[in-house]
Design a protein around this motif. Structure first.
Motif, short mmCIF file in Angstrom:
data_model
loop_
_atom_site.label_atom_id
_atom_site.label_comp_id
_atom_site.label_asym_id
_atom_site.label_seq_id
_atom_site.Cartn_x
_atom_site.Cartn_y
_atom_site.Cartn_z
N LYS A 30 32.53 20.15 8.05
CA LYS A 30 32.21 21.41 8.71
C LYS A 30 32.77 21.35 10.14
O LYS A 30 32.39 20.50 10.93
CB LYS A 30 30.68 21.61 8.75
CG LYS A 30 30.25 22.91 9.39
CD LYS A 30 28.72 22.99 9.36
CE LYS A 30 28.21 24.29 9.94
NZ LYS A 30 26.72 24.30 9.95
N HIS A 31 33.68 22.28 10.42
CA HIS A 31 34.32 22.37 11.74
C HIS A 31 33.70 23.53 12.52
O HIS A 31 33.56 24.63 11.97
CB HIS A 31 35.82 22.64 11.59
CG HIS A 31 36.55 21.59 10.84
ND1 HIS A 31 36.62 21.56 9.46
CD2 HIS A 31 37.24 20.52 11.27
CE1 HIS A 31 37.34 20.53 9.07
NE2 HIS A 31 37.73 19.88 10.15
N HIS A 32 33.36 23.29 13.77
CA HIS A 32 32.85 24.36 14.63
C HIS A 32 34.04 25.07 15.24
O HIS A 32 34.81 24.49 16.00
CB HIS A 32 31.95 23.79 15.72
CG HIS A 32 31.28 24.84 16.52
ND1 HIS A 32 31.43 24.96 17.87
CD2 HIS A 32 30.45 25.86 16.15
CE1 HIS A 32 30.72 25.99 18.30
NE2 HIS A 32 30.13 26.55 17.27
N MET A 33 34.22 26.33 14.89
CA MET A 33 35.41 27.08 15.27
C MET A 33 35.17 28.13 16.35
O MET A 33 35.99 29.00 16.55
CB MET A 33 36.01 27.74 14.03
CG MET A 33 36.34 26.78 12.91
SD MET A 33 37.45 25.44 13.38
CE MET A 33 38.95 26.34 13.64
N GLY A 34 34.05 28.06 17.03
CA GLY A 34 33.75 29.03 18.07
C GLY A 34 32.36 29.59 17.89
O GLY A 34 31.62 29.18 17.00
N ALA A 35 32.03 30.53 18.73
CA ALA A 35 30.69 31.12 18.72
C ALA A 35 30.32 31.61 17.32
O ALA A 35 30.99 32.48 16.76
CB ALA A 35 30.62 32.27 19.72
N ASP A 36 29.29 31.02 16.76
CA ASP A 36 28.76 31.41 15.45
C ASP A 36 29.80 31.43 14.34
O ASP A 36 29.75 32.28 13.44
CB ASP A 36 28.06 32.77 15.53
CG ASP A 36 26.88 32.74 16.48
OD1 ASP A 36 26.14 31.74 16.46
OD2 ASP A 36 26.70 33.71 17.24
N HIS A 37 30.78 30.54 14.39
CA HIS A 37 31.79 30.48 13.34
C HIS A 37 32.08 29.02 12.99
O HIS A 37 32.34 28.21 13.86
CB HIS A 37 33.07 31.18 13.77
CG HIS A 37 34.08 31.28 12.66
ND1 HIS A 37 33.93 32.12 11.58
CD2 HIS A 37 35.23 30.61 12.45
CE1 HIS A 37 34.96 31.96 10.76
NE2 HIS A 37 35.76 31.05 11.27
#
Length: 169
Positions: free
Chosen positions: A36-43
């Motif tokens: 799971k990659h955190h790609m920005g605000a709430d994404h």
């Protein structure tokens, strides 16, 4: 960890050039290892371990390096399965998918050495069942995983695919 402008970071690091990526499908107990990659605000964006190839290393060496960096696992690289082309300028990647098996190591959240320490995107690493993968919204997983109905599907696909995805939208 807050990522102030992950889209810009991704384009700066990976955009406006063709990248060749290697990806490994590690299936254990009827579950697929996903990151799971955190790609920005709430994404967020889920994909299997893998990454860009380095010049002078073959696909097997690159995939073993990527697995160790991202997951803490040592692997053997098995059968080549298929290729997926992602083309959504400024990003363009040829992604080679291989079946892999774990030989050693302990599963852990790793790093992406191509990104600065304070801009890491790997948030979680875990094995997911097909039911869990299906519950992830399609815009939050690699397009490949929106098209499988069982983990056997990824082992029998052969050829070239271009599903596109919206990992940084």
């Amino acid at each position: 960890m807050k990522k102030p402008n992950i889209k810009k970071d991704i384009v700066d690091n990976f955009g406006n050039r063709l990248r060749t990526r290697v990806n490994g499908l590690l299936i254990q107990d009827n579950k697929l290892l996903m990151i799971k990659h955190h790609m920005g605000a709430d994404h967020w964006f889920w994909n299997v371990p893998g990454g860009g190839m380095q010049f002078g290393q073959d696909a097997k060496e690159n995939l073993q390096r990527e697995f160790l960096e991202e997951t803490g696992l040592y692997i053997d690289v098995g059968a080549y399965l298929f290729v997926h082309e992602f083309l959504e300028p400024p990003l363009h990647a040829i992604e080679l998918f291989f079946e892999v098996s774990q030989t050693n190591g302990k599963l852990e959240v790793g790093i992406d050495p191509e990104l600065d320490t304070n801009k890491q995107v790997i948030e979680e690493v875990k094995f997911l069942s097909i039911e869990e993968i299906k519950k992830i919204p399609s815009h939050q997983k690699h397009a490949l995983f929106g098209r499988i109905n069982s983990l056997k599907d990824v082992r029998i696909w052969k050829g070239y695919f271009n599903f596109g995805n919206k990992c940084i939208k």
